[in-house]
Design a protein around this motif. Structure first.
Motif, PDB file in Angstrom:
ATOM      1  N   ARG A   1      -9.898  12.769 -26.976  1.00  0.00           N
ATOM      2  CA  ARG A   1     -10.874  11.777 -27.401  1.00  0.00           C
ATOM      3  C   ARG A   1     -12.179  12.498 -27.712  1.00  0.00           C
ATOM      4  O   ARG A   1     -12.693  13.225 -26.875  1.00  0.00           O
ATOM      5  CB  ARG A   1     -11.076  10.754 -26.290  1.00  0.00           C
ATOM      6  N   ARG A   2     -12.659  12.299 -28.920  1.00  0.00           N
ATOM      7  CA  ARG A   2     -13.930  12.918 -29.348  1.00  0.00           C
ATOM      8  C   ARG A   2     -13.922  14.421 -29.120  1.00  0.00           C
ATOM      9  O   ARG A   2     -14.898  15.007 -28.653  1.00  0.00           O
ATOM     10  CB  ARG A   2     -15.103  12.267 -28.631  1.00  0.00           C
ATOM     11  N   GLY A   3     -12.762  15.051 -29.376  1.00  0.00           N
ATOM     12  CA  GLY A   3     -12.658  16.497 -29.261  1.00  0.00           C
ATOM     13  C   GLY A   3     -12.465  17.021 -27.857  1.00  0.00           C
ATOM     14  O   GLY A   3     -12.424  18.233 -27.646  1.00  0.00           O
ATOM     15  N   ASN A   4     -12.349  16.136 -26.872  1.00  0.00           N
ATOM     16  CA  ASN A   4     -12.169  16.559 -25.486  1.00  0.00           C
ATOM     17  C   ASN A   4     -10.804  16.133 -24.975  1.00  0.00           C
ATOM     18  O   ASN A   4     -10.354  15.018 -25.250  1.00  0.00           O
ATOM     19  CB  ASN A   4     -13.242  15.934 -24.580  1.00  0.00           C
ATOM     20  N   ALA A   5     -10.159  17.017 -24.225  1.00  0.00           N
ATOM     21  CA  ALA A   5      -8.901  16.669 -23.565  1.00  0.00           C
ATOM     22  C   ALA A   5      -9.219  15.793 -22.363  1.00  0.00           C
ATOM     23  O   ALA A   5     -10.202  16.018 -21.646  1.00  0.00           O
ATOM     24  CB  ALA A   5      -8.168  17.926 -23.130  1.00  0.00           C
ATOM     25  N   HIS A   6      -8.402  14.790 -22.156  1.00  0.00           N
ATOM     26  CA  HIS A   6      -8.631  13.839 -21.072  1.00  0.00           C
ATOM     27  C   HIS A   6      -7.275  13.405 -20.523  1.00  0.00           C
ATOM     28  O   HIS A   6      -6.378  13.073 -21.291  1.00  0.00           O
ATOM     29  CB  HIS A   6      -9.406  12.629 -21.631  1.00  0.00           C
ATOM     30  N   ARG A   7      -7.098  13.439 -19.222  1.00  0.00           N
ATOM     31  CA  ARG A   7      -5.838  13.025 -18.610  1.00  0.00           C
ATOM     32  C   ARG A   7      -5.983  11.619 -18.051  1.00  0.00           C
ATOM     33  O   ARG A   7      -6.944  11.320 -17.344  1.00  0.00           O
ATOM     34  CB  ARG A   7      -5.447  13.985 -17.499  1.00  0.00           C
ATOM     35  N   VAL A   8      -5.018  10.765 -18.379  1.00  0.00           N
ATOM     36  CA  VAL A   8      -4.943   9.433 -17.787  1.00  0.00           C
ATOM     37  C   VAL A   8      -3.613   9.335 -17.037  1.00  0.00           C
ATOM     38  O   VAL A   8      -2.668  10.058 -17.327  1.00  0.00           O
ATOM     39  CB  VAL A   8      -5.059   8.302 -18.838  1.00  0.00           C
ATOM     40  N   TRP A   9      -3.570   8.430 -16.072  1.00  0.00           N
ATOM     41  CA  TRP A   9      -2.382   8.242 -15.247  1.00  0.00           C
ATOM     42  C   TRP A   9      -1.766   6.890 -15.563  1.00  0.00           C
ATOM     43  O   TRP A   9      -2.473   5.910 -15.802  1.00  0.00           O
ATOM     44  CB  TRP A   9      -2.751   8.372 -13.771  1.00  0.00           C
ATOM     45  N   LEU A  10      -0.432   6.854 -15.558  1.00  0.00           N
ATOM     46  CA  LEU A  10       0.332   5.660 -15.916  1.00  0.00           C
ATOM     47  C   LEU A  10       1.304   5.314 -14.799  1.00  0.00           C
ATOM     48  O   LEU A  10       1.896   6.210 -14.189  1.00  0.00           O
ATOM     49  CB  LEU A  10       1.144   5.906 -17.189  1.00  0.00           C
ATOM     50  N   SER A  11       1.501   4.013 -14.577  1.00  0.00           N
ATOM     51  CA  SER A  11       2.463   3.559 -13.583  1.00  0.00           C
ATOM     52  C   SER A  11       2.814   2.101 -13.870  1.00  0.00           C
ATOM     53  O   SER A  11       2.104   1.421 -14.622  1.00  0.00           O
ATOM     54  CB  SER A  11       1.864   3.684 -12.181  1.00  0.00           C
ATOM     55  N   TRP A  12       3.877   1.624 -13.261  1.00  0.00           N
ATOM     56  CA  TRP A  12       4.290   0.228 -13.344  1.00  0.00           C
ATOM     57  C   TRP A  12       4.430  -0.316 -11.938  1.00  0.00           C
ATOM     58  O   TRP A  12       4.849   0.395 -11.028  1.00  0.00           O
ATOM     59  CB  TRP A  12       5.651   0.083 -14.036  1.00  0.00           C
TER      60      TRP A  12
ATOM     61  N   TRP B   1      -2.670   1.629 -15.316  1.00  0.00           N
ATOM     62  CA  TRP B   1      -2.973   2.886 -15.992  1.00  0.00           C
ATOM     63  C   TRP B   1      -4.481   3.121 -16.032  1.00  0.00           C
ATOM     64  O   TRP B   1      -5.268   2.300 -15.586  1.00  0.00           O
ATOM     65  CB  TRP B   1      -2.380   2.892 -17.397  1.00  0.00           C
ATOM     66  N   GLY B   2      -4.839   4.254 -16.589  1.00  0.00           N
ATOM     67  CA  GLY B   2      -6.249   4.573 -16.805  1.00  0.00           C
ATOM     68  C   GLY B   2      -7.019   4.726 -15.509  1.00  0.00           C
ATOM     69  O   GLY B   2      -6.545   5.318 -14.535  1.00  0.00           O
ATOM     70  N   MET B   3      -8.238   4.189 -15.498  1.00  0.00           N
ATOM     71  CA  MET B   3      -9.121   4.355 -14.352  1.00  0.00           C
ATOM     72  C   MET B   3      -8.521   3.770 -13.078  1.00  0.00           C
ATOM     73  O   MET B   3      -8.607   4.376 -12.008  1.00  0.00           O
ATOM     74  CB  MET B   3     -10.486   3.724 -14.622  1.00  0.00           C
ATOM     75  N   THR B   4      -7.889   2.609 -13.182  1.00  0.00           N
ATOM     76  CA  THR B   4      -7.312   1.976 -11.995  1.00  0.00           C
ATOM     77  C   THR B   4      -6.230   2.860 -11.387  1.00  0.00           C
ATOM     78  O   THR B   4      -6.234   3.119 -10.180  1.00  0.00           O
ATOM     79  CB  THR B   4      -6.759   0.581 -12.336  1.00  0.00           C
TER      80      THR B   4
ATOM     81  N   LEU C   1       0.824  -1.211   0.000  1.00  0.00           N
ATOM     82  CA  LEU C   1       0.000   0.000   0.000  1.00  0.00           C
ATOM     83  C   LEU C   1       0.857   1.260   0.000  1.00  0.00           C
ATOM     84  O   LEU C   1       0.547   2.225  -0.703  1.00  0.00           O
ATOM     85  CB  LEU C   1      -0.953   0.005   1.191  1.00  0.00           C
ATOM     86  N   VAL C   2       1.950   1.255   0.748  1.00  0.00           N
ATOM     87  CA  VAL C   2       2.811   2.437   0.791  1.00  0.00           C
ATOM     88  C   VAL C   2       3.356   2.744  -0.603  1.00  0.00           C
ATOM     89  O   VAL C   2       3.481   3.910  -0.981  1.00  0.00           O
ATOM     90  CB  VAL C   2       3.945   2.283   1.838  1.00  0.00           C
ATOM     91  N   GLU C   3       3.636   1.707  -1.373  1.00  0.00           N
ATOM     92  CA  GLU C   3       4.125   1.928  -2.732  1.00  0.00           C
ATOM     93  C   GLU C   3       2.985   2.414  -3.636  1.00  0.00           C
ATOM     94  O   GLU C   3       3.159   3.335  -4.438  1.00  0.00           O
ATOM     95  CB  GLU C   3       4.724   0.626  -3.275  1.00  0.00           C
ATOM     96  N   ALA C   4       1.814   1.806  -3.489  1.00  0.00           N
ATOM     97  CA  ALA C   4       0.658   2.206  -4.305  1.00  0.00           C
ATOM     98  C   ALA C   4       0.297   3.669  -4.079  1.00  0.00           C
ATOM     99  O   ALA C   4      -0.101   4.365  -5.021  1.00  0.00           O
ATOM    100  CB  ALA C   4      -0.542   1.314  -3.991  1.00  0.00           C
ATOM    101  N   LEU C   5       0.434   4.145  -2.840  1.00  0.00           N
ATOM    102  CA  LEU C   5       0.017   5.506  -2.498  1.00  0.00           C
ATOM    103  C   LEU C   5       1.121   6.546  -2.670  1.00  0.00           C
ATOM    104  O   LEU C   5       0.975   7.689  -2.242  1.00  0.00           O
ATOM    105  CB  LEU C   5      -0.528   5.543  -1.068  1.00  0.00           C
TER     106      LEU C   5
ATOM    107  N   ARG D   1      -4.483   6.810  -7.327  1.00  0.00           N
ATOM    108  CA  ARG D   1      -3.942   8.157  -7.116  1.00  0.00           C
ATOM    109  C   ARG D   1      -4.914   8.994  -6.272  1.00  0.00           C
ATOM    110  O   ARG D   1      -4.499   9.743  -5.380  1.00  0.00           O
ATOM    111  CB  ARG D   1      -3.674   8.824  -8.460  1.00  0.00           C
ATOM    112  N   GLU D   2      -6.194   8.879  -6.539  1.00  0.00           N
ATOM    113  CA  GLU D   2      -7.199   9.598  -5.748  1.00  0.00           C
ATOM    114  C   GLU D   2      -7.167   9.129  -4.299  1.00  0.00           C
ATOM    115  O   GLU D   2      -7.278   9.942  -3.370  1.00  0.00           O
ATOM    116  CB  GLU D   2      -8.599   9.396  -6.344  1.00  0.00           C
ATOM    117  N   LEU D   3      -6.994   7.833  -4.085  1.00  0.00           N
ATOM    118  CA  LEU D   3      -6.875   7.298  -2.717  1.00  0.00           C
ATOM    119  C   LEU D   3      -5.657   7.905  -2.025  1.00  0.00           C
ATOM    120  O   LEU D   3      -5.723   8.287  -0.862  1.00  0.00           O
ATOM    121  CB  LEU D   3      -6.786   5.778  -2.749  1.00  0.00           C
TER     122      LEU D   3
END
Length: 192
Positions: A156-167, A174-177, A140-144, A182-184
């Protein structure tokens, strides 16, 4: 807080999320829910899955157990718990739900509510082979650690959208996960 350690008590103390008032199933979008399972250990973990490569949507992606709300689900929390049982055999009565994160709109038209729950460390995971290729635990400490997430701005479809990436190890998160994790991290105030 340093990124070297994070106890379960530290996490729960810092957890500044909305306590679940049974988020309602409503709105114009189709509703879905995911369980964000935090494994109760002296140094907690975050349980994640890798979706089967055979799935039509989001094949091979790292995800939380979850999915669409069924008519039989009493709430979004019930949907997240049912899906976690179906996908990785987490018994609903073994989950201590501690809160929810703000809903996220998916690219596939769902409004997804992340349900944060604490699970025991000794559960025997059983992946549903049709849906889940792997189940793994990330410290968890690494995830957070906010610094592990990198933004990518797409259009996408004319709208700017930010996605997050990690390994993590050989898993691409990445993406929603990644956005939910990140929100947590932002909600708990853990900084790296």
């Amino acid at each position: 807080m340093a990124a070297s350690s994070l106890s379960m008590n530290d996490f729960l103390t810092r957890f500044q999320l909305l306590q679940p008032s049974a988020p309602s199933i409503s709105g114009n979008k189709r509703q879905a829910a995911v369980l964000v399972p935090v494994v109760r250990r002296p140094q907690p973990g975050l349980l994640l899955t890798q979706r089967s490569a055979m799935l039509r949507k989001h094949a091979g992606q790292v995800a939380f157990p979850g999915g669409a709300v069924d008519d039989s689900d009493e709430s979004l929390i019930a949907a997240a718990l049912r899906e976690a049982w179906e996908e990785v055999a987490i018994p609903p009565d073994s989950v201590e739900v501690i809160g929810t994160l703000p809903p996220v709109d998916s690219a596939t038209g769902f409004r997804v509510t992340p349900v944060v729950g604490i699970i025991p460390p000794n559960l025997p995971w059983r992946a549903c082979e049709d849906e889940v290729a792997a189940v793994f635990e990330m410290p968890l400490v690494e995830a957070l650690t906010l610094g592990r997430y990198h933004p990518l701005d797409i259009h996408r479809r004319g709208n700017a959208h930010r996605v997050w990436l990690s390994w993590y190890q050989h898993y691409f998160v990445w993406g929603m996960t990644a956005g939910i994790i990140r929100e947590l991290a932002l909600q708990t105030g853990v900084e790296a």
